[in-house]
Design a protein around this motif. Structure first.
Motif, mmCIF file in Angstrom:
data_model
loop_
_atom_site.group_PDB
_atom_site.id
_atom_site.type_symbol
_atom_site.label_atom_id
_atom_site.label_comp_id
_atom_site.label_asym_id
_atom_site.label_seq_id
_atom_site.Cartn_x
_atom_site.Cartn_y
_atom_site.Cartn_z
ATOM 1 N N PRO A 196 0.827 -1.214 0.000
ATOM 2 C CA PRO A 196 0.000 0.000 0.000
ATOM 3 C C PRO A 196 0.851 1.250 0.000
ATOM 4 N N GLY A 197 0.298 2.298 -0.586
ATOM 5 C CA GLY A 197 0.970 3.588 -0.593
ATOM 6 C C GLY A 197 -0.017 4.690 -0.307
ATOM 7 N N VAL A 198 0.457 5.780 0.274
ATOM 8 C CA VAL A 198 -0.401 6.911 0.585
ATOM 9 C C VAL A 198 0.336 8.191 0.230
ATOM 10 N N THR A 199 -0.409 9.166 -0.280
ATOM 11 C CA THR A 199 0.128 10.478 -0.610
ATOM 12 C C THR A 199 -0.778 11.534 0.003
ATOM 13 N N ALA A 200 -0.190 12.553 0.601
ATOM 14 C CA ALA A 200 -0.951 13.659 1.163
ATOM 15 C C ALA A 200 -0.274 14.964 0.760
ATOM 16 N N PHE A 201 -1.090 16.004 0.550
ATOM 17 C CA PHE A 201 -0.516 17.297 0.189
ATOM 18 C C PHE A 201 -1.354 18.428 0.775
ATOM 19 N N TRP A 202 -0.701 19.548 0.954
ATOM 20 C CA TRP A 202 -1.346 20.797 1.376
ATOM 21 C C TRP A 202 -0.773 21.903 0.516
ATOM 22 N N GLU A 203 -1.647 22.704 -0.060
ATOM 23 C CA GLU A 203 -1.148 23.798 -0.880
ATOM 24 C C GLU A 203 -1.866 25.091 -0.518
ATOM 25 N N HIS A 204 -1.108 26.164 -0.598
ATOM 26 C CA HIS A 204 -1.643 27.501 -0.362
ATOM 27 C C HIS A 204 -1.378 28.319 -1.622
ATOM 28 N N ARG A 205 -2.454 28.664 -2.306
ATOM 29 C CA ARG A 205 -2.348 29.460 -3.530
ATOM 30 C C ARG A 205 -2.469 30.947 -3.178
ATOM 31 N N ASN A 206 -1.816 31.757 -3.977
ATOM 32 C CA ASN A 206 -1.899 33.212 -3.788
ATOM 33 C C ASN A 206 -1.367 33.612 -2.415
ATOM 34 N N LEU A 207 -0.235 33.070 -2.049
ATOM 35 C CA LEU A 207 0.286 33.209 -0.691
ATOM 36 C C LEU A 207 0.488 34.672 -0.305
ATOM 37 N N PHE A 208 1.063 35.467 -1.213
ATOM 38 C CA PHE A 208 1.306 36.874 -0.927
ATOM 39 C C PHE A 208 0.492 37.806 -1.829
ATOM 40 N N GLY A 209 -0.518 37.270 -2.498
ATOM 41 C CA GLY A 209 -1.378 38.098 -3.341
ATOM 42 C C GLY A 209 -0.935 38.208 -4.780
ATOM 43 N N GLY A 210 0.190 37.580 -5.134
ATOM 44 C CA GLY A 210 0.691 37.662 -6.500
ATOM 45 C C GLY A 210 0.692 36.339 -7.220
ATOM 46 N N GLY A 211 -0.195 35.418 -6.816
ATOM 47 C CA GLY A 211 -0.295 34.124 -7.475
ATOM 48 C C GLY A 211 0.721 33.103 -7.008
ATOM 49 N N GLU A 212 1.435 33.376 -5.905
ATOM 50 C CA GLU A 212 2.459 32.446 -5.421
ATOM 51 C C GLU A 212 1.814 31.143 -4.925
ATOM 52 N N LEU A 213 2.555 30.060 -5.057
ATOM 53 C CA LEU A 213 2.088 28.744 -4.622
ATOM 54 C C LEU A 213 3.085 28.142 -3.647
ATOM 55 N N LEU A 214 2.579 27.690 -2.498
ATOM 56 C CA LEU A 214 3.373 26.911 -1.556
ATOM 57 C C LEU A 214 2.745 25.529 -1.472
ATOM 58 N N LEU A 215 3.520 24.503 -1.795
ATOM 59 C CA LEU A 215 3.047 23.125 -1.795
ATOM 60 C C LEU A 215 3.888 22.292 -0.841
ATOM 61 N N LEU A 216 3.221 21.591 0.054
ATOM 62 C CA LEU A 216 3.869 20.626 0.930
ATOM 63 C C LEU A 216 3.281 19.257 0.616
ATOM 64 N N ARG A 217 4.149 18.271 0.349
ATOM 65 C CA ARG A 217 3.676 16.958 -0.079
ATOM 66 C C ARG A 217 4.484 15.874 0.624
ATOM 67 N N ALA A 218 3.797 14.789 0.984
ATOM 68 C CA ALA A 218 4.461 13.629 1.574
ATOM 69 C C ALA A 218 3.877 12.375 0.943
ATOM 70 N N ALA A 219 4.730 11.388 0.692
ATOM 71 C CA ALA A 219 4.292 10.121 0.111
ATOM 72 C C ALA A 219 5.063 8.998 0.780
ATOM 73 N N ALA A 220 4.368 7.873 0.981
ATOM 74 C CA ALA A 220 5.015 6.748 1.657
ATOM 75 C C ALA A 220 4.506 5.438 1.081
ATOM 76 N N ALA A 221 5.441 4.556 0.765
ATOM 77 C CA ALA A 221 5.177 3.159 0.416
ATOM 78 C C ALA A 221 6.378 2.378 0.945
ATOM 79 N N ALA A 222 6.283 1.058 0.914
ATOM 80 C CA ALA A 222 7.331 0.237 1.528
ATOM 81 C C ALA A 222 8.730 0.555 1.004
#
Length: 627
Positions: free
Chosen positions: A278-304
């Motif tokens: 089994p594998g799992v992936t999770a992510f969190w993203e914040h769009r428009n971080l400072f009002g100029g279309g910036e993207l901050l993406l945090l991602r984690a994935a795990a499998a054996a």
């Protein structure tokens, strides 16, 4: 009183039984007669729609006008329609006597502008790039009018509108003149951009995304490109871009109305493969971080075999157009080929071309890794690389593409501990056909080469491996390639087949007959893969698939196609959901391997132990098409 009421009810009951029969006379052509019946209210009426004769007569007059208009729209400008209504008890016959007259031909087209204006407005349909073929039908005249307005909108007249076209018929000659009164408005240039509906987004960022400059001549295509650029940011749920009324100087303000989406998204996904579990992936993203279309993406994935965590920050550069990006990736890999803990820092600049279908990327990447190879050798690897890539992608859907193709060409020089150059080319496309485009043939290919280093000189984390759910299905993760093959010396110590430098490396078997040093894939310096998949939609939500995958990795710096390729085949099913198709594939290796070594015991001096073999079946579950 009751007798009068009963009489009224009886009269109403009889009136409700009126049956209407419609006949059209004077028209021999079947398609024309069918078109007239289609516009007749009485011809479409049910038997109980009318309870008296008066509404039938009114409907017959309405039908007469509708039939006349239909005939005129088809070019029969002299047509006449005469209705006749007759009643016999509960049956009513309605007869329309039609005289279509001659089919007229448009002999002259006249564009009548209602005001003087600057600029070079087309005076004929030919000048507007439209073909006036003499057809008198309303459909064709409407197409010419629509095309003319589109031409004016594209060449600086956003306020252009039709004032109602007309046809002047000459009944003696059977010809006509089509007149198109047009109000073009003044020639317009771009003025200020007026932004409405934003709170978190800087108006200056919205303005910088425009695809035109102030003072340039207005063009409808510019407005549409601007709207698409705003929509592609992913920041807005609704986007409207329209031209305001031109001022006296011809400057036209551009009105932008936006509805902002929620800036944050949290998501997760799961997968399964018999080779990786089994594998799992999770992510969190914040769009428009400072009002100029910036993207901050945090991602984690795990499998054996692999766990990773990644952080990405991306800043749009509308005037490029493109973006710059910073990334950090931390990985822990524990496979049969190697164990490694690594960290990678990267920076890149992206530029878009050709309506954003083409992307070019130039970056720098630094990697540090602690690696333990399958033979127990440890290595610390430090490198810097300069990835240069060109990516074409005009697919219509990232998870379930049915149109377009994707291709990627990469050149990446490596420096520091080991110097070599990586070159890759890969792509995927598909052909759609059959009823409702329900049949798809999809293909994918990948070629990779490493110049300047042999396999043994390339750190394990940078070698090529094939096999698994995203590669050659049916073979285990990283196992569609050479395996450390065993040759016995005695009952307890066996040797791996000599490496490229000719040195044999011992493998010790424990008391259970398992290698103390794992026997597994060794990777390669180059790779070749190909996938062919037939997909058939069998219902709205279900698609079946049959596929053949092939590929391998090579010791040589470039693919050597004279060697053996690993081939896997299987069947799959996709269940379509609002977030994409859920994919289930079952595959089997067509050239299955089994490696055994002698391991004598007191009971059985000829005992053999299996140290590696391919599984019979591989099962893969994931979200989205494989390619």
């Amino acid at each position: 009183m009751s007798a009068a009421l009963a009489a009224a009810l009886l009269a109403n009951a009889r009136a409700a039984d009126l049956q209407v029969e419609v006949t059209i006379e004077g028209v021999e052509e079947r398609s024309l007669r069918r078109a007239l019946r289609d516009v007749s209210v009485l011809a479409r009426a049910e038997d109980d729609d009318y309870g008296s004769l008066a509404p039938i007569r009114r409907a017959a007059q309405s039908d007469t006008q509708a039939m006349r208009q239909a005939l005129v729209s088809m070019g029969y400008y002299a047509a006449t329609v005469d209705p006749e209504v007759r009643r016999s008890d509960a049956e009513v016959s309605v007869t329309y006597t039609v005289s279509p007259g001659p089919l007229f031909e448009i002999s002259e087209y006249r564009i009548a502008y209602q005001e003087d204006a600057e600029g070079d407005r087309p005076q004929t349909f030919g000048a507007a790039g439209l073909k006036a073929d003499g057809s008198p039908t309303g459909e064709r005249l409407l197409a010419l009018e629509t095309g003319l307005l589109a031409k004016l909108w594209e060449e600086g007249y956003p306020g252009a509108e039709s004032l109602g076209r007309r046809v002047e018929a000459n009944f003696e000659t059977g010809t006509a003149t089509a007149v198109f009164p047009i109000s073009s408005g003044p020639l317009a240039t771009y003025g200020d951009i007026v932004v409405r509906g934003v709170e978190a987004t800087d108006e200056s960022y919205v303005t910088r995304l425009r695809t035109f400059q102030r003072g340039e001549i207005y063009a409808r295509s510019d407005i549409e490109e601007y709207r698409e650029a705003l929509a592609e940011t992913g920041l807005f749920g609704e986007v409207t871009v329209a031209a305001g009324p031109p001022g006296e100087d011809g400057e036209t303000p551009i009105l932008v109305t936006l509805s902002e989406r929620e800036p944050r998204t949290l998501g997760a996904g799961v997968s399964y493969g018999t080779d990786v579990g089994p594998g799992v992936t999770a992510f969190w993203e914040h769009r428009n971080l400072f009002g100029g279309g910036e993207l901050l993406l945090l991602r984690a994935a795990a499998a054996a075999p692999r766990q990773e965590a990644e952080a990405v920050f991306e800043k749009p550069v509308p005037r490029l157009p493109g973006s710059w990006k910073l990334s950090a990736l931390f990985e822990n890999e524990d496979t049969d080929a190697f164990e490694a803990q690594s960290g990678t820092l990267g920076a890149a600049i992206n530029k878009y071309w050709l309506d954003r279908n083409l992307q070019t990327t130039a970056g720098i990447r630094y990697q540090y890794a602690d690696i333990t190879d399958s033979d127990g050798t440890t290595q610390t690897f430090s490198s810097a690389s300069l990835p240069l890539a060109a990516i074409w992608n005009n697919e219509n859907d990232p998870l379930n593409p049915t149109d377009g193709f994707r291709a990627r060409f990469l050149v990446e020089p490596f420096f520091f501990d080991t110097q070599f150059n990586r070159v890759e080319f890969g792509g995927a496309t598909r052909v759609t056909f059959g009823e409702n485009d329900g049949t798809i043939i999809a293909v994918r290919g990948l070629l990779g080469a490493t110049y300047g280093a042999d396999r043994a000189d390339i750190p394990a984390t940078e070698r090529y491996f094939a096999g698994g759910g995203g590669s050659v299905r049916g073979y285990g993760y990283q196992e569609a390639g050479p395996i450390n093959i065993i040759e016995a010396e005695d009952g307890t110590v066996i040797n791996i087949e000599p490496d490229v430098d000719g040195t044999p490396r011992p493998v010790i078997l424990d008391e259970d007959g398992d290698p103390v040093i794992p026997v597994g894939p060794i990777g390669g310096a180059s790779i070749a893969e190909g996938n062919l998949e037939l997909r058939q939609r069998v219902s709205e939500n279900i698609q079946l698939a049959a596929f053949v995958d092939t590929g391998t990795v090579f010791d040589s710096q470039t693919p050597n196609f004279s060697g053996d390729f690993f081939v896997g085949a299987g069947l799959g099913v996709r269940y379509f959901t609002p977030v994409g198709p859920i994919r289930v594939d079952i595959a089997t290796p067509l050239n299955r391997r089994k490696f055994e070594v002698p391991f004598p015991t007191e009971e059985d001096p000829d005992n053999m132990e299996t140290v590696f073999q391919d599984d019979i079946i591989g099962l893969y579950i994931a979200l989205g098409q494989p390619f």
